[in-house]
Design a protein around this motif. Structure first.
Motif, PDB file in Angstrom:
ATOM      1  N   GLY A 197     -38.833 -23.094   0.483  1.00  0.00           N
ATOM      2  CA  GLY A 197     -37.447 -22.776   0.791  1.00  0.00           C
ATOM      3  C   GLY A 197     -37.159 -21.296   0.632  1.00  0.00           C
ATOM      4  N   TYR A 198     -37.701 -20.694  -0.420  1.00  0.00           N
ATOM      5  CA  TYR A 198     -37.522 -19.262  -0.639  1.00  0.00           C
ATOM      6  C   TYR A 198     -38.155 -18.459   0.494  1.00  0.00           C
ATOM      7  CZ  TYR A 198     -37.541 -14.764  -3.056  1.00  0.00           C
ATOM      8  OH  TYR A 198     -37.338 -13.457  -3.383  1.00  0.00           O
ATOM      9  N   ALA A 199     -39.412 -18.807   0.830  1.00  0.00           N
ATOM     10  CA  ALA A 199     -40.130 -18.051   1.863  1.00  0.00           C
ATOM     11  C   ALA A 199     -39.449 -18.183   3.216  1.00  0.00           C
ATOM     12  CB  ALA A 199     -41.575 -18.543   1.941  1.00  0.00           C
ATOM     13  N   ALA A 200     -38.947 -19.380   3.524  1.00  0.00           N
ATOM     14  CA  ALA A 200     -38.277 -19.573   4.815  1.00  0.00           C
ATOM     15  C   ALA A 200     -37.017 -18.725   4.909  1.00  0.00           C
ATOM     16  CB  ALA A 200     -37.934 -21.057   4.995  1.00  0.00           C
ATOM     17  N   ARG A 201     -36.271 -18.617   3.832  1.00  0.00           N
ATOM     18  CA  ARG A 201     -35.039 -17.830   3.859  1.00  0.00           C
ATOM     19  C   ARG A 201     -35.335 -16.335   3.930  1.00  0.00           C
ATOM     20  NH1 ARG A 201     -31.297 -15.293   4.635  1.00  0.00           N
ATOM     21  NH2 ARG A 201     -29.132 -15.555   3.951  1.00  0.00           N
ATOM     22  N   ILE A 202     -36.343 -15.878   3.203  1.00  0.00           N
ATOM     23  CA  ILE A 202     -36.693 -14.457   3.231  1.00  0.00           C
ATOM     24  C   ILE A 202     -37.250 -14.075   4.600  1.00  0.00           C
ATOM     25  CG2 ILE A 202     -38.372 -12.782   2.350  1.00  0.00           C
ATOM     26  CD1 ILE A 202     -36.018 -13.046   0.539  1.00  0.00           C
ATOM     27  N   ALA A 203     -38.063 -14.973   5.197  1.00  0.00           N
ATOM     28  CA  ALA A 203     -38.613 -14.683   6.522  1.00  0.00           C
ATOM     29  C   ALA A 203     -37.508 -14.610   7.569  1.00  0.00           C
ATOM     30  CB  ALA A 203     -39.628 -15.758   6.912  1.00  0.00           C
ATOM     31  N   PHE A 216     -34.430 -31.130  -3.191  1.00  0.00           N
ATOM     32  CA  PHE A 216     -33.346 -30.301  -3.707  1.00  0.00           C
ATOM     33  C   PHE A 216     -33.881 -28.956  -4.183  1.00  0.00           C
ATOM     34  CE2 PHE A 216     -30.690 -28.781  -7.185  1.00  0.00           C
ATOM     35  CZ  PHE A 216     -29.430 -28.790  -6.598  1.00  0.00           C
ATOM     36  N   MET A 217     -35.086 -28.928  -4.744  1.00  0.00           N
ATOM     37  CA  MET A 217     -35.670 -27.658  -5.184  1.00  0.00           C
ATOM     38  C   MET A 217     -35.944 -26.751  -3.993  1.00  0.00           C
ATOM     39  SD  MET A 217     -35.612 -27.592  -8.378  1.00  0.00           S
ATOM     40  CE  MET A 217     -36.584 -26.100  -8.634  1.00  0.00           C
ATOM     41  N   GLY A 218     -36.230 -27.339  -2.820  1.00  0.00           N
ATOM     42  CA  GLY A 218     -36.349 -26.515  -1.618  1.00  0.00           C
ATOM     43  C   GLY A 218     -35.035 -25.840  -1.277  1.00  0.00           C
ATOM     44  N   LEU A 219     -33.921 -26.582  -1.428  1.00  0.00           N
ATOM     45  CA  LEU A 219     -32.597 -25.994  -1.194  1.00  0.00           C
ATOM     46  C   LEU A 219     -32.301 -24.904  -2.213  1.00  0.00           C
ATOM     47  CD1 LEU A 219     -29.826 -25.974   0.201  1.00  0.00           C
ATOM     48  CD2 LEU A 219     -29.136 -27.835  -1.339  1.00  0.00           C
ATOM     49  N   VAL A 220     -32.697 -25.127  -3.468  1.00  0.00           N
ATOM     50  CA  VAL A 220     -32.505 -24.102  -4.497  1.00  0.00           C
ATOM     51  C   VAL A 220     -33.270 -22.830  -4.123  1.00  0.00           C
ATOM     52  CG1 VAL A 220     -32.978 -23.501  -6.907  1.00  0.00           C
ATOM     53  CG2 VAL A 220     -32.022 -25.735  -6.350  1.00  0.00           C
ATOM     54  N   TRP A 256     -34.033 -21.820  -1.133  1.00  0.00           N
ATOM     55  CA  TRP A 256     -33.314 -21.203  -0.010  1.00  0.00           C
ATOM     56  C   TRP A 256     -32.106 -20.409  -0.509  1.00  0.00           C
ATOM     57  CZ3 TRP A 256     -33.823 -21.087   5.373  1.00  0.00           C
ATOM     58  CH2 TRP A 256     -32.695 -20.725   6.082  1.00  0.00           C
ATOM     59  N   LEU A 257     -31.301 -21.013  -1.386  1.00  0.00           N
ATOM     60  CA  LEU A 257     -30.127 -20.323  -1.919  1.00  0.00           C
ATOM     61  C   LEU A 257     -30.525 -19.125  -2.773  1.00  0.00           C
ATOM     62  CD1 LEU A 257     -27.930 -23.399  -2.941  1.00  0.00           C
ATOM     63  CD2 LEU A 257     -27.552 -21.858  -1.017  1.00  0.00           C
ATOM     64  N   PHE A 258     -31.581 -19.282  -3.559  1.00  0.00           N
ATOM     65  CA  PHE A 258     -32.061 -18.209  -4.426  1.00  0.00           C
ATOM     66  C   PHE A 258     -32.445 -16.991  -3.597  1.00  0.00           C
ATOM     67  CE2 PHE A 258     -35.490 -16.718  -7.516  1.00  0.00           C
ATOM     68  CZ  PHE A 258     -34.586 -16.249  -8.450  1.00  0.00           C
ATOM     69  N   ALA A 259     -33.198 -17.231  -2.499  1.00  0.00           N
ATOM     70  CA  ALA A 259     -33.603 -16.125  -1.630  1.00  0.00           C
ATOM     71  C   ALA A 259     -32.405 -15.518  -0.908  1.00  0.00           C
ATOM     72  CB  ALA A 259     -34.635 -16.617  -0.611  1.00  0.00           C
ATOM     73  N   GLY A 260     -31.453 -16.363  -0.463  1.00  0.00           N
ATOM     74  CA  GLY A 260     -30.285 -15.842   0.229  1.00  0.00           C
ATOM     75  C   GLY A 260     -29.414 -14.977  -0.667  1.00  0.00           C
ATOM     76  N   ALA A 261     -29.198 -15.457  -1.908  1.00  0.00           N
ATOM     77  CA  ALA A 261     -28.393 -14.664  -2.847  1.00  0.00           C
ATOM     78  C   ALA A 261     -29.097 -13.360  -3.184  1.00  0.00           C
ATOM     79  CB  ALA A 261     -28.125 -15.484  -4.112  1.00  0.00           C
TER      80      ALA A 261
END
Length: 432
Positions: free
Chosen positions: A42-48, A347-351, A353-358
């Motif tokens: 989730g983090y990598a997808a949001r950063i990419a 849910f950790m994938g969503l976390v 995603w939000l972590f990378a977005g913030a």
């Protein structure tokens, strides 16, 4: 850093004596590594999708600086009022009583439970109001660190005073939770500050100072945590699960060894509780299992009995004897009470995603909302081996929900607002 913490605590668990009690090691490893992998994905997808953009200028508008100053002052006042109310509630009579309790943290820790047992019932109106204003508790440390150079001496002193009262309360009751929260929010602010300093020599020097501050804060916290656990072990003794190695006891002494063993026990023993919960069949808790504060709200406001459909840890306690509110079981069983274990992993994938977005928004804009959300998600991730920290207390739950609603509203209305026309350079305006 987040992956190092999540995988490091899980790896350290297998090096402790607790690992011998695990009856389902394959199931435990598959779930924890899978949930961590989804968080990373989730983090990598949001950063990419949108990597952090470098800042061009470190100057801020007057309106933004005024907002930061008002928030720091409001948050400092919030911490001061809440800490003084709690000190009075838990029996502090003045600086001398606080100092006496600090000298013997185990006694303060024991007295805390006596006061809690005596005050079972409806909270006071002031405590309810402070819980609803929990978003103010998220602002002090990140904004104080990130905008330190832009704040006046008076605002800085007010912020430090609010923080000092907060520390005094948790030292008075011999509890590490509040100190750990401050260190983690300090870390969130310092990470954003360090990432936005640029590449000049002066900026590199400030980045080194930021790293030293992070390392120093963590080291002081770890040393005091070892001391406070050594005091507790001397006062109450240690259980079989926390008993230190004889070799460490010979090198450092029995009390110091017990303090170190208890400190290492803190971020690792939740995985043993998780292994027990993974063997418990799923029963839906009707939305009241993930968050302790939401369950209390449902009970007090709507008369709903949370134990009619108890969360995973309560049911596991009845089957295995692993105490739900004494020992930890990680964040996952609490989430799984409403989402199932596969849902908790997603849910950790969503976390992530939000972590990378913030993080992306905080680094590229240094705006208030993403910075505060990033700091709160640092808290959530740090407590993954323990519990659902942001759902544990009413003020924490109200704080993160308020931030997320404001963040979503800012993105929604920001997209609807027509884009502003760029201002032409000065030489173009003058030539025209």
């Amino acid at each position: 850093m987040a992956l190092a913490w999540l995988l490091g605590t899980f790896g350290a668990f297998w090096l402790t004596g607790l690992a011998r009690y695990v009856e389902n090691p394959d199931q435990l490893c598959i779930f924890v590594l899978g949930a961590t992998a989804l968080f990373a994905a989730g983090y990598a997808a949001r950063i990419a999708r949108r990597p952090p953009a470098p800042r061009v200028s470190r100057s801020y508008s007057g309106n933004r600086l005024r907002l930061v100053r008002y928030l720091v002052l409001a948050s400092a006042a919030y911490y001061a009022v809440r800490s003084l109310a709690r000190l009075s509630e838990f029996g502090a009579t003045g600086p001398q009583s606080i100092w006496t309790s600090i000298q013997n943290p185990a006694t303060g820790y024991s007295n805390k439970f006596d006061i809690i047992a005596q005050n079972v019932g409806d909270p006071s109106p002031l405590i309810l109001l402070l819980a609803l204003l929990g978003v103010l508790g998220t602002a002090l440390m990140p904004l104080l660190v990130l905008h330190w150079r832009s704040l006046s001496v008076g605002v800085r002193l007010a912020g430090m005073a609010g923080m000092a009262l907060h520390i005094a309360f948790f030292l008075f009751i011999g509890t590490m939770k509040g100190l750990g929260d401050l260190v983690l929010m300090l870390l969130g602010g310092l990470l954003v500050a360090r990432a936005t300093l640029g590449r000049r020599r002066r900026a590199r020097s400030r980045r080194r100072v930021a790293l030293m501050l992070m390392a120093g804060a963590f080291a002081l916290f770890l040393l005091y945590m070892t001391y406070i656990h050594a005091s507790r072990s001397a006062e109450f003794g240690v259980g079989e699960l926390i008993r230190p190695s004889p070799a460490i006891s010979q090198m450092l002494g029995e009390r110091a060894a017990e303090g170190i063993s208890s400190t290492l026990f803190y971020p690792t023993h939740g995985y043993l509780g998780l292994s027990y919960n993974l063997q418990t069949p799923f029963e839906w808790s009707y939305g009241l299992g993930s968050s302790f504060s939401v369950a209390n709200l449902g009970e007090q406001a709507m008369g709903v009995d949370p134990m009619a459909h108890p969360a995973y840890p309560y049911r596991t306690e009845g089957q295995t004897g692993w105490p739900a509110l004494t020992y930890w079981a990680t964040i996952y069983p609490w989430l799984a009470s409403d989402l199932t274990f596969p849902g908790a992993a997603l849910f950790m994938g969503l976390v992530g995603w939000l972590f990378a977005g913030a993080w992306s928004d905080a680094v590229s804009t240094r705006r208030v909302l993403p910075t505060l959300i990033f700091s709160q998600l640092c808290l959530l991730i740090a407590y993954v081996p323990a519990n659902n920290q942001l759902g544990l207390s009413p003020d924490a739950t109200a704080g993160i929900l308020t931030l997320l609603v404001l963040y979503a509203a800012s993105h929604l209305f920001g997209r609807r607002r027509p884009a502003a026309q760029p201002t032409p350079p000065a030489f173009v305006r003058y030539r025209t």
